[in-house]
Design an enzyme around this catalytic site. Structure first.
Site, PDB file in Angstrom:
ATOM      1  N   PHE A 280      -8.876 -16.198   4.724  1.00  0.00           N
ATOM      2  CA  PHE A 280      -9.089 -16.153   6.044  1.00  0.00           C
ATOM      3  C   PHE A 280      -9.988 -17.237   6.845  1.00  0.00           C
ATOM      4  O   PHE A 280     -11.257 -17.261   6.218  1.00  0.00           O
ATOM      5  CB  PHE A 280      -9.619 -14.737   6.486  1.00  0.00           C
ATOM      6  CG  PHE A 280      -9.852 -14.553   8.134  1.00  0.00           C
ATOM      7  CD1 PHE A 280      -8.843 -14.079   8.871  1.00  0.00           C
ATOM      8  CD2 PHE A 280     -11.008 -14.771   8.401  1.00  0.00           C
ATOM      9  CE1 PHE A 280      -9.071 -13.930  10.253  1.00  0.00           C
ATOM     10  CE2 PHE A 280     -11.346 -14.340   9.977  1.00  0.00           C
ATOM     11  CZ  PHE A 280     -10.264 -14.314  10.709  1.00  0.00           C
ATOM     12  N   LYS A 476      15.005   2.988   8.934  1.00  0.00           N
ATOM     13  CA  LYS A 476      14.026   3.088   7.840  1.00  0.00           C
ATOM     14  C   LYS A 476      13.568   1.467   7.657  1.00  0.00           C
ATOM     15  O   LYS A 476      14.552   0.749   7.195  1.00  0.00           O
ATOM     16  CB  LYS A 476      14.436   3.483   6.628  1.00  0.00           C
ATOM     17  CG  LYS A 476      13.264   3.459   5.371  1.00  0.00           C
ATOM     18  CD  LYS A 476      14.096   4.235   4.245  1.00  0.00           C
ATOM     19  CE  LYS A 476      12.965   4.163   2.904  1.00  0.00           C
ATOM     20  NZ  LYS A 476      13.431   4.993   1.835  1.00  0.00           N
ATOM     21  N   ASP A 532      -0.523   3.198   6.586  1.00  0.00           N
ATOM     22  CA  ASP A 532      -1.840   2.846   7.443  1.00  0.00           C
ATOM     23  C   ASP A 532      -1.671   3.312   8.921  1.00  0.00           C
ATOM     24  O   ASP A 532      -0.665   3.340   9.214  1.00  0.00           O
ATOM     25  CB  ASP A 532      -2.273   1.292   7.251  1.00  0.00           C
ATOM     26  CG  ASP A 532      -1.146   0.417   7.609  1.00  0.00           C
ATOM     27  OD1 ASP A 532      -1.028   0.376   8.905  1.00  0.00           O
ATOM     28  OD2 ASP A 532      -0.822  -0.432   6.807  1.00  0.00           O
ATOM     29  N   GLU A 612      22.535  25.916  -5.994  1.00  0.00           N
ATOM     30  CA  GLU A 612      21.588  24.856  -5.670  1.00  0.00           C
ATOM     31  C   GLU A 612      21.825  24.617  -4.299  1.00  0.00           C
ATOM     32  O   GLU A 612      20.856  24.396  -3.513  1.00  0.00           O
ATOM     33  CB  GLU A 612      21.752  23.539  -6.644  1.00  0.00           C
ATOM     34  CG  GLU A 612      21.264  23.784  -7.949  1.00  0.00           C
ATOM     35  CD  GLU A 612      21.447  22.689  -8.818  1.00  0.00           C
ATOM     36  OE1 GLU A 612      20.492  21.832  -9.274  1.00  0.00           O
ATOM     37  OE2 GLU A 612      22.566  22.041  -8.883  1.00  0.00           O
TER      38      GLU A 612
END
Length: 726
Positions: A280, A476, A532, A612
């Protein structure tokens, strides 16, 4: 008023419901940090001590007073160049390469509401819910203005931190380190809690004592990463889940980050969080400004569970946005583990048919539907529907899935490009690559230069062309590699590229959210590689991990819970033997674990037997019964699955009338002893009834003595107990 400035003592005091934060402008104009802890009254400047300490220098204005040193004083925003040799929050360099800065108080502003940050996600709140404090510091030599931003949400016990840097001088400057938040503690014995991991095993809990060293946690990968979570906790050495002081920093940013915890020579502790500084070097011409991403701060003296609950409430109410902010998400089936790249329109329709029969509400077509994409070696960047492979148009496919009673979703990876793609052949300069060097490949793909507006605009238009072809209600968004090379063919200053890349990502997402307000977007980065608060501002849920093994997921979701709410955690029931670990676990257990998230399925329903399928129907009924409690209730960790024989967690309704207890037996041994799980957050004066067995329990006894785990339980067997207050 939550924010008070005392003119006499020149002290700023921030009060939330249960905490007080205080700082003071001293006689030389330095902003000193005084206190952050349980709610208190008065001025805490008595905590400041001064002494003549060797090799800790003194500001020129201090004259003969050798007891005053920035190397020993607790500071609100330390910078390199004022005599403080500890880890710093701020480094600026001029065009000659000279590093030096001396920030002094200039003024302040208090206002109702919560500040926003141009181009960056941030906590939001109404004028009734929040207040903002802006403190301006300045360097009189280089003309730099640094404005510290504080957002105060009193009811959530949340204080947010950000920084605006403006070059008000006449010469170009370079920012070499800009941290968003700093906390200095004049004493105390602390542990640092962080969350390490790797792809398919993210956010493992790690706790270690803060010693005389600098502990550095962060990412150099272009994203927040699988390897370290941008959530760091500083806890008193004796702090537990239910008692003791602890502080959290949660970074609202999806790029590289750096967090530091240092115990200095005088037994003081400093905690910092902000941008990673290793690659940076951000240029600021005269008149230009730079904004640091936000950090969410919170404190409690009631233990780690309460610390997490503060963050959960903040993220649910003040980070996540849109239609699905509070709405229960549809139960979905993702095609990936059923088909991988081997998909056709007919195979998707067949999955939809099976899904509709068991009560699943959405089908998501994962990777393999676009361009030349039969494996992960080609096609990225060519965002057009491969109708030849599908055997039909996307519009027809969506209509057929909708006809089965299911919503339709689709997978994309907009930030990536394959060398074997039409886009790369036409625009090789759009990929990150250092001139004269061969690029580092990862998953045989390169990273598009999202620091460039023309690249972002092109990909945005192509993705929208796809999304406009039908009733697509879910997206997605994946990101399947780390950034290795940092070079933009369009950037004059390469030290700005990674930050500008994230701004480009956020610009894309903001436009997408505004154009498709009813579409649910789920973030993903090979699972939890970009989990995040920054992404949650745009995508209210994130695929927690590519590892769907329930035993591993208990540990992954445990670590995730320290900073993020269950409503943000993408979690699915998958096939056994598990595709990542080979482990076999009961369908019931897999369902209990997946319900500690947004809940869905990742398997080929056509390969399941009738028993199932009936179990799936029952799981979906149960999920809908408990969904509001799971998504909006108070979450408690009851055991540590890294240490205990059981994994146990609990959801409690706001009025404490409903409780959902979840337990999975992680270990079994010969002649197994009985163990007890103690509940939390109940009404101690009430009794609760198990809605399945009819048993009656005292709230106080459930919290003090617990509930027994039957020795007859087998390994990986689960219990889910729904209690209602009588």
């Amino acid at each position: 008023m939550s924010i008070i400035f005392d003119e006499k003592t020149r002290t700023f005091t921030i009060n939330t419901k249960e905490t007080t934060y205080q700082m003071q402008v001293d006689a030389y104009g330095y902003l000193l940090h005084l206190y952050y802890g349980r709610k208190a009254k008065g001025c805490m400047d008595y905590l400041i001590t001064c002494a003549d300490r060797g090799f800790s220098g003194n500001p020129y204005e201090a004259g003969e007073d050798r007891t005053y040193s920035m190397d020993a004083l607790p500071q609100e925003y330390p910078c390199r160049g004022n005599g403080d040799y500890r880890s710093t929050a701020f480094i600026v360099c001029d065009s000659n390469g000279t590093t030096g800065c001396d920030l002094r108080f200039q003024g302040y502003e208090i206002s109702d509401g919560k500040y926003s940050i141009p181009g960056l996600p941030a906590v939001y709140a109404s004028e009734e819910e929040a207040e903002t404090l802006k403190i301006c510091l300045a360097d009189s030599v280089n003309g730099l203005e640094v404005t510290l931003l504080y957002g105060v949400l009193p009811e959530e016990d949340i204080i947010t931190r950000s920084v605006k840097v403006k070059n008000a001088g006449n010469s170009k400057l370079y920012l070499e380190k800009v941290q968003s938040a700093c906390l200095d503690f004049v004493g105390g014995r602390y542990d640092v809690i962080s969350f390490y991991g790797r792809h398919a095993m993210e956010r493992n809990f790690q706790r270690s004592e803060v010693l005389h060293t600098n502990t550095v946690i962060g990412s150099r990968r272009g994203a927040s990463s699988h390897q370290y979570s941008p959530v760091v906790i500083l806890a008193g050495h004796e702090t537990t889940e239910t008692s003791g002081s602890c502080y959290a920093m949660n970074f609202v940013y999806s790029g590289e980050f750096k967090a530091e915890v240092e115990k200095d020579q005088y037994n003081q502790t400093r905690m910092l969080m902000g941008l990673q500084d290793e690659a940076f070097r951000y240029p600021l011409d005269s008149g230009e400004s730079f904004f640091a991403p936000e950090v969410i701060l919170t404190y409690t003296d009631q233990g780690l569970n309460r610390l997490s609950q503060n963050q959960h409430a903040c993220i649910r109410k003040h980070i996540c946005r849109g239609k699905y902010k509070n709405q229960v998400r549809p139960v979905l089936l993702n095609s990936w583990e059923a088909s991988y790249f081997d998909i056709t329109g007919e195979s998707i329709c067949q999955l939809a048919k099976h899904a509709g029969e068991v009560g699943i509400e959405m089908l998501v077509m994962d990777d393999g539907w676009f361009g030349k994409r039969d494996d992960d070696n080609s096609g990225l960047g060519d965002w057009y529907v491969n109708e030849k492979k599908l055997g039909m148009s996307l519009s027809e496919l969506i209509q057929r899935v909708n006809a089965e009673g299911l919503k339709f979703g689709i997978w994309v990876e907009p930030e990536m490009i394959s060398e074997d793609s039409d886009l790369y052949r036409e625009h090789p300069d759009w990929a990150f690559a250092i001139p004269g060097r061969k690029p580092v490949r990862s998953r045989n793909q390169l990273v598009l230069d999202f620091s460039r507006g023309d690249v972002v605009d092109y990909i945005y238009d192509k993705i929208c062309e796809v999304l406009d072809q039908g009733n697509i209600e879910y997206l997605k968004w994946d990101y399947n590699r780390s950034i290795a090379e940092v070079y933009s063919a369009a950037a004059g200053e390469q030290g700005r590229v990674l930050y500008d890349y994230i701004l480009g990502l956020y610009d894309f997402l903001e436009r997408l959210v505004n154009r498709y307000p009813d579409m649910l977007i789920e973030g993903c980065s090979g699972g939890g590689g970009r989990f995040d608060a920054g992404m949650l501002y745009y995508t209210p849920q994130i695929w927690c991990s590519d590892n769907t093994d329930a035993a591993d997921r208990i540990r992954i979701q445990y670590g995730t819970s320290f900073g993020f709410p269950v409503s943000a955690v993408g979690s699915h029931v998958s096939a056994v033997p598990n595709h990542q670990t080979g482990r076999t676990m009961p369908m019931y257990t897999r369902g209990v674990v997946a319900m500690a998230g947004t809940f869905g399925y990742e398997l080929d329903l056509g390969k399941l037997g009738s028993e199932e399928k009936e179990e799936i129907r029952r799981q979906i009924r149960d999920y809908h019964k408990y969904a509001d409690l799971i998504q909006n209730g108070t979450y408690y960790r009851l055991t540590n699955p890294f240490e205990d024989e059981t994994g146990a967690w609990e959801f409690v309704s706001e009025d404490r009338s409903e409780v959902l207890l979840n337990i999975v037996m992680l270990e079994m041994h010969g002649n197994m002893t009985a163990s007890y799980v103690r509940l939390q957050g109940l009404d101690e004066n009430a009794v609760y009834q198990d809605q399945e067995s009819g048993k009656i329990y005292s709230g106080a006894a459930l919290m003090d003595a617990g509930i027994p785990i039957l020795a007859s339980m087998s390994e990986y067997q689960a219990m889910q107990i729904y209690l209602v207050r009588n």
